[in-house]
Design a protein around this motif. Sequence first.
Motif, PDB file in Angstrom:
ATOM      1  N   SER A 138      -0.137 -32.650 -11.381  1.00 15.06           N
ATOM      2  CA  SER A 138      -0.382 -31.210 -11.263  1.00 15.06           C
ATOM      3  C   SER A 138      -1.097 -30.866  -9.955  1.00 15.06           C
ATOM      4  CB  SER A 138      -1.181 -30.710 -12.466  1.00 15.06           C
ATOM      5  OG  SER A 138      -2.305 -31.526 -12.647  1.00 15.06           O
ATOM      6  N   ASP A 139      -1.551 -31.893  -9.232  1.00 15.28           N
ATOM      7  CA  ASP A 139      -2.172 -31.676  -7.918  1.00 15.28           C
ATOM      8  C   ASP A 139      -1.568 -32.670  -6.932  1.00 15.28           C
ATOM      9  OD1 ASP A 139      -3.728 -31.260  -5.724  1.00 15.28           O
ATOM     10  OD2 ASP A 139      -5.577 -32.047  -6.608  1.00 15.28           O
TER      11      ASP A 139
ATOM     12  N   GLY B 212       7.277 -18.206 -20.867  1.00 13.21           N
ATOM     13  CA  GLY B 212       8.578 -18.606 -21.430  1.00 13.21           C
ATOM     14  C   GLY B 212       8.461 -19.874 -22.260  1.00 13.21           C
ATOM     15  N   ALA B 213       7.682 -20.848 -21.753  1.00  7.30           N
ATOM     16  CA  ALA B 213       7.542 -22.121 -22.483  1.00  7.30           C
ATOM     17  C   ALA B 213       6.873 -21.878 -23.843  1.00  7.30           C
ATOM     18  CB  ALA B 213       6.723 -23.104 -21.647  1.00  7.30           C
ATOM     19  N   ARG B 214       5.912 -20.966 -23.886  1.00  9.47           N
ATOM     20  CA  ARG B 214       5.205 -20.657 -25.133  1.00  9.47           C
ATOM     21  C   ARG B 214       6.132 -19.954 -26.139  1.00  9.47           C
ATOM     22  NH1 ARG B 214       1.895 -22.363 -28.302  1.00  9.47           N
ATOM     23  NH2 ARG B 214       0.379 -22.785 -26.672  1.00  9.47           N
ATOM     24  N   VAL B 215       6.894 -18.996 -25.639  1.00  2.91           N
ATOM     25  CA  VAL B 215       7.820 -18.261 -26.513  1.00  2.91           C
ATOM     26  C   VAL B 215       8.821 -19.229 -27.133  1.00  2.91           C
ATOM     27  CG1 VAL B 215       9.748 -16.607 -26.505  1.00  2.91           C
ATOM     28  CG2 VAL B 215       7.605 -16.033 -25.318  1.00  2.91           C
ATOM     29  N   LEU B 216       9.369 -20.063 -26.273  1.00  2.00           N
ATOM     30  CA  LEU B 216      10.368 -21.010 -26.756  1.00  2.00           C
ATOM     31  C   LEU B 216       9.779 -21.881 -27.857  1.00  2.00           C
ATOM     32  CD1 LEU B 216      13.090 -22.511 -26.268  1.00  2.00           C
ATOM     33  CD2 LEU B 216      11.716 -24.135 -24.995  1.00  2.00           C
TER      34      LEU B 216
ATOM     35  N   ARG C  53       6.042 -27.340 -21.276  1.00  5.95           N
ATOM     36  CA  ARG C  53       4.694 -26.865 -20.930  1.00  5.95           C
ATOM     37  C   ARG C  53       4.022 -27.767 -19.894  1.00  5.95           C
ATOM     38  NH1 ARG C  53       1.189 -26.254 -25.832  1.00  5.95           N
ATOM     39  NH2 ARG C  53      -0.228 -25.581 -24.186  1.00  5.95           N
ATOM     40  N   LEU C  54       4.734 -28.874 -19.529  1.00  2.00           N
ATOM     41  CA  LEU C  54       4.136 -29.838 -18.589  1.00  2.00           C
ATOM     42  C   LEU C  54       4.811 -29.857 -17.220  1.00  2.00           C
ATOM     43  CD1 LEU C  54       3.744 -32.889 -21.009  1.00  2.00           C
ATOM     44  CD2 LEU C  54       1.904 -31.539 -20.020  1.00  2.00           C
TER      45      LEU C  54
ATOM     46  N   GLU D  13      -1.577 -24.613 -17.567  1.00  5.97           N
ATOM     47  CA  GLU D  13      -2.923 -24.266 -17.087  1.00  5.97           C
ATOM     48  C   GLU D  13      -2.901 -23.950 -15.590  1.00  5.97           C
ATOM     49  OE1 GLU D  13      -2.110 -26.954 -18.827  1.00  5.97           O
ATOM     50  OE2 GLU D  13      -2.987 -26.448 -20.769  1.00  5.97           O
ATOM     51  N   VAL D  14      -2.079 -24.705 -14.854  1.00  2.39           N
ATOM     52  CA  VAL D  14      -2.033 -24.512 -13.401  1.00  2.39           C
ATOM     53  C   VAL D  14      -1.365 -23.166 -13.078  1.00  2.39           C
ATOM     54  CG1 VAL D  14      -1.071 -25.457 -11.252  1.00  2.39           C
ATOM     55  CG2 VAL D  14      -2.083 -26.988 -12.953  1.00  2.39           C
ATOM     56  N   HIS D  15      -0.324 -22.825 -13.841  1.00  5.06           N
ATOM     57  CA  HIS D  15       0.336 -21.533 -13.596  1.00  5.06           C
ATOM     58  C   HIS D  15      -0.567 -20.369 -13.988  1.00  5.06           C
ATOM     59  CE1 HIS D  15       4.160 -22.850 -12.113  1.00  5.06           C
ATOM     60  NE2 HIS D  15       4.165 -23.792 -13.025  1.00  5.06           N
ATOM     61  N   ARG D  16      -1.289 -20.538 -15.089  1.00  8.01           N
ATOM     62  CA  ARG D  16      -2.235 -19.477 -15.473  1.00  8.01           C
ATOM     63  C   ARG D  16      -3.291 -19.292 -14.387  1.00  8.01           C
ATOM     64  NH1 ARG D  16      -1.951 -21.344 -21.137  1.00  8.01           N
ATOM     65  NH2 ARG D  16      -1.157 -19.585 -22.344  1.00  8.01           N
TER      66      ARG D  16
END
Length: 433
Positions: free
Chosen positions: A141-142, A341-345, A378-379, A385-388
Motif C-alpha cells: 500500500s506504500d 464500490g468494494a463495500r457495496v459489492l 478491498r485490498l 483505508e488508503v483510498h479513504r
Amino acid sequence: MAWDFSTEPEFEAKLDWMRTFVREEIWPLETVFGELDQKGLDRLYAPLQQQVKERGLWAAHLDPELGGQGFGQLKLGLMHEVLGTSPFAPNAFGCQAPDSGNSEILALAGTPEQKDRFLHPLLAGDLKSAFSMTEPHTAGSDPTQLQTRAVRDGEDYVITGRKWFSSNGSIADFLIVMAVTDPDARAHQRATMFIVPSDTPGVNILRDVPTMEHPQEEFGKLGGHAVILYEDVRVPAANRLGGEGEGFLISQQRLYPGRIHHCMRWLGVAGRAFDMLCERATYRFSHGKVLGEHQTVQNWIADSAAEIQAARLMTLHAAWVMDTQGSAAARRDISLIKFYGARVLHDVIDRALQVHGALGYSTDLPLEAMYRYSRAWRLYDGPDEVHRQSVARQILHGYAPPADEVPSEHLPTRRAAAREKFAEILEAVTAND
Ligand SMILES: Cc1cc2nc3c(=O)[nH]c(=O)nc-3n(C[C@H](O)[C@H](O)[C@H](O)COP(=O)(O)OP(=O)(O)OC[C@H]3O[C@@H](n4cnc5c(N)ncnc54)[C@H](O)[C@@H]3O)c2cc1C
C-alpha cells in the motif's frame, strides 16, 4: 446543457449482444473450469475469442490504431459491467487484468520496438503478461518502500529482488517489473518499469500462492498469484519502459482507468447476486409467508438496489470526468468509487448468501465463491483505508481553520454579525412595535 444518462442506441445494441453472449457462452464455463488445465482452457476460449474479434469488440480499451475501439471510459465502463458478471468473460474479450493494464502501459510508454515485440502479440492473444510490483516484505500500500533493485551495468540492467502476488505470473510470457533504479531520488521518482521475458535466466517463478479465491495449491493456471525471485536478472536497457524514475507516473496512468473497470465489473457481480437474492425472496416460505414479505428481506432488497444504483452512478460519473477532463481531474472520484464500490459489492453478496441459508453457504451456488473473491477487492489496487485517506486529504485541502477557531456556523457569532448588518431595519421594526 448536457446532462444525459442515456446510452446511444448503436452502443446499446452492442451491450445487448454482449449480455446474451456472456450469459449463454461464458457462464457455462464457470461450472467446468476446475476440470480443465491451462491448455484445455485456451482451446475452449479460442472460438469464443474469435467471435468477439468478428464483432469488433476485442481489446476495446485501446485506440483504433492498436486494434482497439477507442471507446473511452464511459463506454468501457458499461461494457465491463456486462463482462463482470463472470470472472471468465474479460479473457474472452481481450481485456482481462493484468493484460489489459499492461497493454495500456505498453501503448503509453513503449518504444516502437517494444510495441512490435510485446504489445502487438499481447493484443493478438499470442502472449500473456503479468505485473510484478508487490513484495512480500514491504507494504504494497506504500510502494515507495520497494526494495527490488535494478542496477545499470553497461548496456544492461541487472534486477534483484523478490515479488509476490504477480497475478498470472506463472503463465506469463513476460513480466512488467517495477524496480528501484535510484534509491536516493525523491520517493515517487525512485522506481522504473522493465519488461522481463519470463525465460530470462534468473527469473525463478517459485509458486502460486493459494488464496481465499483458489484455496488449493496449484501452479501455472489462469488467475494464480505468483511468487517470483529475481536473481541477477540481466535485461537490455532497451527493455526499460519510459525513463528512469518514471515507474510511478506510468503506473498511475494505468491504475486510474483500471479502477473504473474494476468497479463496473463489481457492479456486474453485485447485479447477479442481487438477482439471486430477489429470486429466492419470491418462493422460500418461512413463518407463514415467503421471504420477500418479511420486512428485513424487503429492507435488504431496497438497500441493495439503492447502493448498487449509487455506486453505478458514482462510477459512471468518474468515467465521464475522465473522458471529459482527463485522469488527474478524476482522482478523487476514482478513490471514492474504489472503496465504496468494494463495500457495496461485499454487502450485496453477503445479503444474497444470507437469504439462501445453508444453500448460500454451499458450493452448489456461486455465492460463496463470489463472497470469497469479493474480499480481495478491498485490498488490491490500494486498500480501502488508503483510498479513504486520499479522499479525506483532497477534501481537506479545500478547507482552512476559521478565524480565532470559532466555527464558521457558530450561531451567536453569526447573530451578532446579522444584527449589525440589519441594524437599521431591526431598529425600525422594533420602533414600530
Ligand atoms: C487477488 C490479488 C491480486 C493481486 N495482484 C497483484 C498483481 O498482479 N501485481 C502486484 O504487483 N500486486 C498484486 N496484488 C498485491 C496488492 O496490490 C497488495 O496486496 C496491496 O497493494 C496491499 O499491499 P500489502 O498486501 O503489502 O498490504 P500492506 O501494505 O501491508 O497493508 C496491510 C493493511 O494495512 C492497512 N493500511 C495500509 N496503509 C494504511 C493507511 N495509510 N491507513 C490506514 N491503514 C493502512 C490496510 O488495512 C491494509 O489492508 C494483488 C493482491 C491481491 C489480493
